[in-house]
Write an enzyme that holds these catalytic residues in place. Structure first.
Site, PDB file in Angstrom:
ATOM      1  N   LYS A 190     -38.229  -6.546 -17.846  1.00 18.83           N
ATOM      2  CA  LYS A 190     -38.598  -7.836 -17.263  1.00 18.83           C
ATOM      3  C   LYS A 190     -37.343  -8.721 -17.173  1.00 18.83           C
ATOM      4  CE  LYS A 190     -40.183 -12.360 -18.300  1.00 18.83           C
ATOM      5  NZ  LYS A 190     -39.368 -12.856 -17.252  1.00 18.83           N
ATOM      6  N   GLU A 216     -30.224 -11.610 -28.973  1.00 18.14           N
ATOM      7  CA  GLU A 216     -28.915 -12.253 -28.788  1.00 18.14           C
ATOM      8  C   GLU A 216     -29.193 -13.622 -28.182  1.00 18.14           C
ATOM      9  OE1 GLU A 216     -26.087 -14.030 -27.574  1.00 18.14           O
ATOM     10  OE2 GLU A 216     -25.805 -12.570 -25.963  1.00 18.14           O
ATOM     11  N   CYS A 245     -22.954 -16.949 -22.925  1.00 19.63           N
ATOM     12  CA  CYS A 245     -23.269 -17.138 -24.353  1.00 19.63           C
ATOM     13  C   CYS A 245     -21.990 -17.325 -25.137  1.00 19.63           C
ATOM     14  CB  CYS A 245     -23.955 -15.901 -24.921  1.00 19.63           C
ATOM     15  SG  CYS A 245     -25.414 -15.475 -24.051  1.00 19.63           S
ATOM     16  N   GLU A 271     -26.290 -26.069 -28.228  1.00 19.95           N
ATOM     17  CA  GLU A 271     -25.658 -25.255 -27.191  1.00 19.95           C
ATOM     18  C   GLU A 271     -25.917 -25.880 -25.818  1.00 19.95           C
ATOM     19  OE1 GLU A 271     -27.394 -21.440 -26.171  1.00 19.95           O
ATOM     20  OE2 GLU A 271     -25.405 -20.535 -25.972  1.00 19.95           O
TER      21      GLU A 271
HETATM   22  C1  UN1 Z   1     -23.377 -13.329 -22.210  1.00 17.44           C
HETATM   23  O1  UN1 Z   1     -22.910 -14.424 -21.918  1.00 17.44           O
HETATM   24  O2  UN1 Z   1     -24.589 -13.180 -22.472  1.00 17.44           O
HETATM   25  O3  UN1 Z   1     -17.844 -11.645 -23.427  1.00 17.44           O
HETATM   26  C2  UN1 Z   1     -22.578 -12.082 -22.210  1.00 17.44           C
HETATM   27  C3  UN1 Z   1     -18.201 -12.070 -22.328  1.00 17.44           C
HETATM   28  C4  UN1 Z   1     -18.963 -11.155 -21.407  1.00 17.44           C
HETATM   29  C5  UN1 Z   1     -20.377 -11.029 -21.817  1.00 17.44           C
HETATM   30  C6  UN1 Z   1     -21.121 -12.305 -21.955  1.00 17.44           C
HETATM   31  N1  UN1 Z   1     -18.323  -9.860 -21.405  1.00 17.44           N
HETATM   32  O4  UN1 Z   1     -17.950 -13.205 -21.970  1.00 17.44           O
END
Ligand code: UN1
Length: 491
Positions: free
Chosen positions: A173, A248, A282, A382
């Protein structure tokens, strides 16, 4: 414009729902495709298909599964430019990053394909004679993958490839902001030769489709990347069924600049880390912590460079920063900018939604820098956008204290030429990833990815950890002594 359905048992079909939603280009507002708002019944059908496909897929030799993955990677390689521009059109990241994302997907699928010829266990001696031990990795079963919009092709591959190589069947999904990227990925895996039912794809809301995946007892494991509240909700629901759950959930990643750092390099790193992908990673740099002795110099240069960033249509290779991904995200980010001003942070640059010309059709926010006090909300929460909070540190200890005093622990970075401090930082920074003299973003696929504290529940994705997420370890004992041997019992 394509009208997609659900993908179950190797066929695109109509959803049991008549409701659809549109996926739009955040730069132009143009509708790119439509997708069904899937139902509980759709998910149930997909799960049945996945269960049905499981026995054969489990027996299909792992090296052969790897061949299918390699074909998928090859198709992505051939279509890299096209797929990269779909990422850019649907999600809004700059085109170089859109193509970079496809490269990340290719790298990882190729890496995992090789696991088909490894899936290594161990052999070890027994405390008794003529007895042999080994471990074998087995699939978990039907697994649910719930993926985010910010890496709409790479993150699904981080989950899909290891789930498939290990012999699981999948319910996928995607985020409702980027279903087109996800559907294109499904088409690629279909074309690469995945047998029907091994991968099933349902779009729709988290509260209907996501919840059914999480709560249906036939789905044995869940892998989710997204926000903390959703992650906590998934974890608590799935825990009642004792499912294995990988989460995550983002970060509030610090970038420390020490007084001996290479300033130009450190500033370039901040620009890429904070404003690349319009701050929607992230791993993005959310906080810049500068040693007091170089604060003035760094800020002067940083502000100058930030003001020079080009904001516009991300398909234009000259553009540094594209739009944020949706009206909802735009509102959340603008609200945070207001919160920052209200709590007394000094707005040093940016802070506005851009208007006029092409900006009127999209969700463009200026790269924004606040001079903040540690403890303000903008330094603790965040903000998933192009907003950076800058703070001054008295010394290394003070910088690390500020860096660590947040609820997240994904990525972190320190710029220094002092090897002692660099090694201390590896020890001291509370994060799953620490970069020395490199920005907080840009993880490579063959290393474990994930974090501590509210970033997750202890697991790691990618790299050598990828397989662990999607396998059960079986311990096997073979006693060839032809007599009953009793471990631990004195004869
Ligand atoms: C994400 O933002 O969920 O390290 C992953 C990084 C990328 C992956 C980000 N290779 O910025």
């Amino acid at each position: 414009m394509k009208e997609y359905g659900v993908y179950i048992s190797g066929k695109w079909a109509e959803s049991t729902s008549s409701q659809i939603f549109e996926t739009k280009n955040p730069t132009t507002g143009e509708t790119l495709a439509t997708f069904p708002k899937g139902t509980k019944e759709d998910v149930a059908k997909a799960i049945d298909a996945a269960e049905k496909a499981l026995p054969e897929w489990k027996r299909f030799p792992a090296p052969k599964r790897g061949e299918i993955l390699l074909r998928a990677a090859q198709l992505m390689r051939e279509r890299k430019d096209e797929l990269g521009s779909i990422v850019t059109k649907e999600m809004g990241k700059a085109i170089a990053e859109g193509k970079g994302e496809i490269q990340e997907a290719i790298d990882f699928v190729e890496y995992v394909a090789g696991e088909g010829r490894r899936l290594l266990g161990i052999t070890t001696p027994s405390e008794l004679p003529d007895k042999f031990f080994m471990t074998v990795l087995q699939p978990i079963g039907v697994v649910g993958l719930i993926t985010p919009w910010n890496f709409p092709m790479a993150v699904p591959c981080w989950k899909l490839a290891p789930a498939l190589i290990a012999g699981n069947t999948v319910i996928f999904k995607p985020a409702s902001g980027t279903p087109l990227c996800a559907a294109r990925l499904v088409e690629i895996f279909e074309e690469a030769g995945l047998p029907p039912g091994v991968l099933n794809f349902i779009t729709g809301s988290g509260s209907v489709v996501g919840r059914e995946i999480v709560e249906n007892p036939k789905v044995k494991a869940i892998s989710f990347t997204g926000g903390v509240p959703t992650g906590v909700d998934i974890y608590s629901r799935a825990s009642k069924l004792l499912k294995s759950v990988y989460l995550e959930l983002g970060g509030n990643n610090p970038h420390i600049i020490m007084d001996d750092a290479n300033m130009e390099l450190a500033i370039e790193g901040v620009l890429f880390g904070a404003f690349g992908t319009a701050g929607q990673r992230c791993t993005a740099t959310r906080r810049l912590i500068i040693h007091k002795d170089v604060y003035g110099e760094v800020m002067e240069k940083l502000l100058k460079r930030t003001r020079a960033l080009k904001i516009g249509n991300p398909l234009d290779p000259e553009i540094d920063v594209g739009p944020v991904t949706s009206a909802d995200q735009e509102k959340i980010i603008l609200d945070y900018i207001k919160i920052g001003k209200d709590e007394g942070a000094r707005l040093l640059c940016g802070g506005r939604k851009l208007k006029g010309g092409i900006y009127d059709k999209g969700f463009f926010i200026e790269p924004t820098i606040f001079e903040a006090e540690h403890g303000m909300r903008i330094t603790k929460e965040e903000i998933f956008g192009p907003v950076l909070s800058v703070m001054k540190a008295k010394n290394y200890e003070d910088a690390v204290r500020i860096a660590n005093d947040v609820e997240y622990g994904l990525s972190s970075s320190i710029y220094t030429k002092n090897v002692n401090l660099a090694f201390k930082a590896i020890q001291d920074l509370e994060a799953g990833i620490t970069y020395i003299n490199a920005p907080t973003i840009g993880a490579e696929v063959h290393l474990p990815f994930g974090g501590i504290k509210n970033t997750g529940n202890g697991g790691r994705e990618a790299g050598t950890a990828a397989i662990e997420e999607f396998t059960e370890i079986k311990t096997v004992c073979i006693d060839y002594s032809d007599r009953l041997q009793k471990a631990q019992i004195e004869e």
